[in-house]
Design an enzyme around this catalytic site. Structure first.
Site, PDB file in Angstrom:
ATOM      1  N   GLY A 284       2.301  25.330  23.384  1.00 57.97           N
ATOM      2  CA  GLY A 284       1.935  24.728  24.665  1.00 57.97           C
ATOM      3  C   GLY A 284       2.720  25.381  25.789  1.00 57.97           C
ATOM      4  O   GLY A 284       3.234  26.495  25.644  1.00 57.97           O
TER       5      GLY A 284
ATOM      6  N   ASP B 113      -2.791  17.447  24.066  1.00 57.10           N
ATOM      7  CA  ASP B 113      -2.876  16.830  25.402  1.00 57.10           C
ATOM      8  C   ASP B 113      -3.959  17.460  26.280  1.00 57.10           C
ATOM      9  O   ASP B 113      -4.365  16.871  27.277  1.00 57.10           O
ATOM     10  CB  ASP B 113      -1.530  16.958  26.136  1.00 57.10           C
ATOM     11  CG  ASP B 113      -0.375  16.358  25.349  1.00 57.10           C
ATOM     12  OD1 ASP B 113      -0.632  15.500  24.486  1.00 57.10           O
ATOM     13  OD2 ASP B 113       0.779  16.756  25.594  1.00 57.10           O
TER      14      ASP B 113
ATOM     15  N   GLU C 254      -0.274   6.990  27.230  1.00 59.45           N
ATOM     16  CA  GLU C 254       1.173   6.710  27.210  1.00 59.45           C
ATOM     17  C   GLU C 254       1.840   6.945  28.572  1.00 59.45           C
ATOM     18  O   GLU C 254       2.882   6.370  28.865  1.00 59.45           O
ATOM     19  CB  GLU C 254       1.870   7.573  26.152  1.00 59.45           C
ATOM     20  CG  GLU C 254       1.756   9.069  26.388  1.00 59.45           C
ATOM     21  CD  GLU C 254       2.450   9.927  25.341  1.00 59.45           C
ATOM     22  OE1 GLU C 254       3.037   9.380  24.399  1.00 59.45           O
ATOM     23  OE2 GLU C 254       2.396  11.165  25.477  1.00 59.45           O
TER      24      GLU C 254
ATOM     25  N   ARG D  15      -3.264  -7.809  21.102  1.00 57.49           N
ATOM     26  CA  ARG D  15      -2.587  -7.045  20.053  1.00 57.49           C
ATOM     27  C   ARG D  15      -2.553  -5.585  20.475  1.00 57.49           C
ATOM     28  O   ARG D  15      -3.484  -5.110  21.127  1.00 57.49           O
ATOM     29  CB  ARG D  15      -3.317  -7.162  18.709  1.00 57.49           C
ATOM     30  CG  ARG D  15      -3.262  -8.542  18.083  1.00 57.49           C
ATOM     31  CD  ARG D  15      -1.867  -8.900  17.584  1.00 57.49           C
ATOM     32  NE  ARG D  15      -1.856 -10.169  16.872  1.00 57.49           N
ATOM     33  CZ  ARG D  15      -1.661 -11.365  17.437  1.00 57.49           C
ATOM     34  NH1 ARG D  15      -1.484 -11.463  18.754  1.00 57.49           N
ATOM     35  NH2 ARG D  15      -1.666 -12.453  16.709  1.00 57.49           N
TER      36      ARG D  15
ATOM     37  N   GLY E 256       5.287  20.869  19.763  1.00 61.93           N
ATOM     38  CA  GLY E 256       4.745  19.868  18.839  1.00 61.93           C
ATOM     39  C   GLY E 256       3.621  20.461  18.005  1.00 61.93           C
ATOM     40  O   GLY E 256       2.866  21.301  18.482  1.00 61.93           O
TER      41      GLY E 256
ATOM     42  N   ARG F 227     -10.023 -11.402  20.969  1.00 59.27           N
ATOM     43  CA  ARG F 227      -8.744 -10.909  21.475  1.00 59.27           C
ATOM     44  C   ARG F 227      -8.918  -9.731  22.431  1.00 59.27           C
ATOM     45  O   ARG F 227      -9.981  -9.114  22.468  1.00 59.27           O
ATOM     46  CB  ARG F 227      -7.880 -10.409  20.306  1.00 59.27           C
ATOM     47  CG  ARG F 227      -7.238 -11.502  19.519  1.00 59.27           C
ATOM     48  CD  ARG F 227      -6.539 -10.908  18.315  1.00 59.27           C
ATOM     49  NE  ARG F 227      -5.773 -11.932  17.609  1.00 59.27           N
ATOM     50  CZ  ARG F 227      -5.322 -11.795  16.372  1.00 59.27           C
ATOM     51  NH1 ARG F 227      -5.574 -10.709  15.699  1.00 59.27           N
ATOM     52  NH2 ARG F 227      -4.626 -12.769  15.822  1.00 59.27           N
TER      53      ARG F 227
ATOM     54  N   MET G  11      -1.581   9.236  23.053  1.00 58.02           N
ATOM     55  CA  MET G  11      -0.616  10.206  23.580  1.00 58.02           C
ATOM     56  C   MET G  11      -1.261  10.949  24.757  1.00 58.02           C
ATOM     57  O   MET G  11      -2.320  10.548  25.242  1.00 58.02           O
ATOM     58  CB  MET G  11      -0.216  11.195  22.486  1.00 58.02           C
ATOM     59  CG  MET G  11       0.836  10.656  21.549  1.00 58.02           C
ATOM     60  SD  MET G  11       1.377  11.963  20.421  1.00 58.02           S
ATOM     61  CE  MET G  11       2.904  11.270  19.823  1.00 58.02           C
TER      62      MET G  11
END
Ligand code: F6P
Length: 364
Positions: A113, A138, A233, A277, A10, A173, A180
């Protein structure tokens, strides 16, 4: 001396800064530099471009990679057309080495990576001179204090958390920001602390639904009618699984995570009278100009890689140790994921300012 460079896996901010660092340092020694296109795919397909001073001028501040990248091109298990096929991975590492030699490359700089560096290590073991440069947003590589790209991702995530604060407060809220990071919670943890997240959910600390609800309710009892949840995630419930968004065949790690934040929103809305949300940050975290820290680190790694080649220290990877650019062996570097240790100072810091990790068993 002729150096080949490739960027694999990536993309992330800082890749171009390494390409520039390697190229400028090598050119000043009178060496030649070529850049393979689209990671190891370009090596297998023999596609490359000459990198001169002009080619790398102005790229320090640009995100992405001018060389292109691929996260499915593995010469040792090649599945891409026209030389491989999806159904049956082929070992085309011989062809890759042949192409490197045909292009006159004396040493390869592989920037990537764990997947990219693993392939680099295998090429090194097969006798081709390679040095590695670690990248990933990451920050999950074990043999370096930090990877470039991480700080830039933190900037995006922290700004997002800052920006949802005001709308959360105005509408009373619960705003859920999903970062990620795959199996490591570093982006959620650091941006969560930097942005003042009330609840931070990490892959390393499986959450308990009742403890998330308690954290939101406790805040409401204290008159705080909004909450910010920062969720990685890879977060998952105790005795539950991670949320897989898609499977990418041929990738060194085929699982793509994403969407756990919708589950957290559903849980909260089902049990507490409050609107939620969700903001999934996704690839925004991999875009934009690298931060000054990432530019500094990437340039240091690029120049360091050229030093390693000059000293014939092959099979090594650049690494940051106590703010110094050093190197470690690729053998030390690959295959070991660096996840958030539960006893790390950041966890204590967050708990000490009242942040919940969605699991009451985790205490300061
Ligand atoms: O490893 C970097 C990363 O951005 C992870 O944080 C994320 O899970 C994954 O790559 C996404 O991959 P892709 O770009 O294939 O969607």
């Amino acid at each position: 001396m002729k150096i080949g460079i490739l960027t694999g896996g990536g993309d992330c901010p800082g890749l171009n800064a390494v390409v520039r660092g390697v190229t400028k340092a090598a050119l000043r020694k009178g060496w030649e530099v070529i850049g393979f296109k689209d990671g190891y795919k370009g090596v297998v397909e023999n596609r490359f471009e000459n990198l001169d001073d002009r080619a790398v001028s102005g790229i320090l501040i640009r995100g992405g990679t001018i060389l292109g990248t691929s996260n499915t091109a593995n010469p040792f298990a090649y599945t891409l057309e026209p030389f491989g096929s999806a159904g049956s991975p082929k070992d085309l590492s011989g062809l890759a080495v042949k192409n490197l030699k045909k292009a006159g490359v004396n040493a390869l700089v592989a920037i990537g990576g764990d997947g990219t560096l693993n392939i680099a290590y295998k090429l090194h073991k097969n006798g081709f001179p390679v040095v590695g440069v670690p990248k990933t947003i990451d920050n999950d590589l074990s043999a370096t204090d930090v990877t470039f790209g991480f700080d830039s991702a933190l900037k995006v995530a922290t700004e997002a958390i800052d920006n949802v604060h005001t709308t959360a407060e105005s509408h009373h809220r619960v705003m859920i920001v999903e970062t990620m990071g795959r199996y490591a919670g570093w982006i959620a943890l650091r941006s969560g602390i930097a942005g003042g997240g009330d609840i931070i959910l990490l892959p390393e600390i499986p959450y308990r639904p009742q403890d998330i609800l308690k954290a939101v309710n406790d805040r409401r009892r204290r008159g705080k009618h909004f909450s910010i949840v920062v969720v990685s995630e890879g977060a998952k419930p105790e005795n539950g699984e991670m949320t897989v968004n898609r499977v990418v065949a041929g990738s060194t790690d085929p699982l793509r995570l994403g969407g756990v934040s919708y589950k957290i929103a559903g849980l909260i809305e089902k049990n507490i009278e409050v609107e939620c949300r969700v903001v999934v940050l996704g690839h925004l975290q991999r875009g934009g100009s690298p931060t000054p820290f990432d530019r500094w680190l990437a340039t240091g790694f690029g120049v360091g890689a050229v030093d390693l080649i000059e000293r014939k220290k092959f099979g090594r990877m650049m690494s940051l140790s106590c703010y110094k650019c050093v190197s470690v062996t690729l053998a030390q570097a690959v295959g070991k994921l660096r996840r958030v240790p539960l006893d790390c100072p950041e966890i204590r810091t967050a708990l000490s300012v009242g942040t919940s990790f969605g699991n009451a068993k985790i205490t300061a």
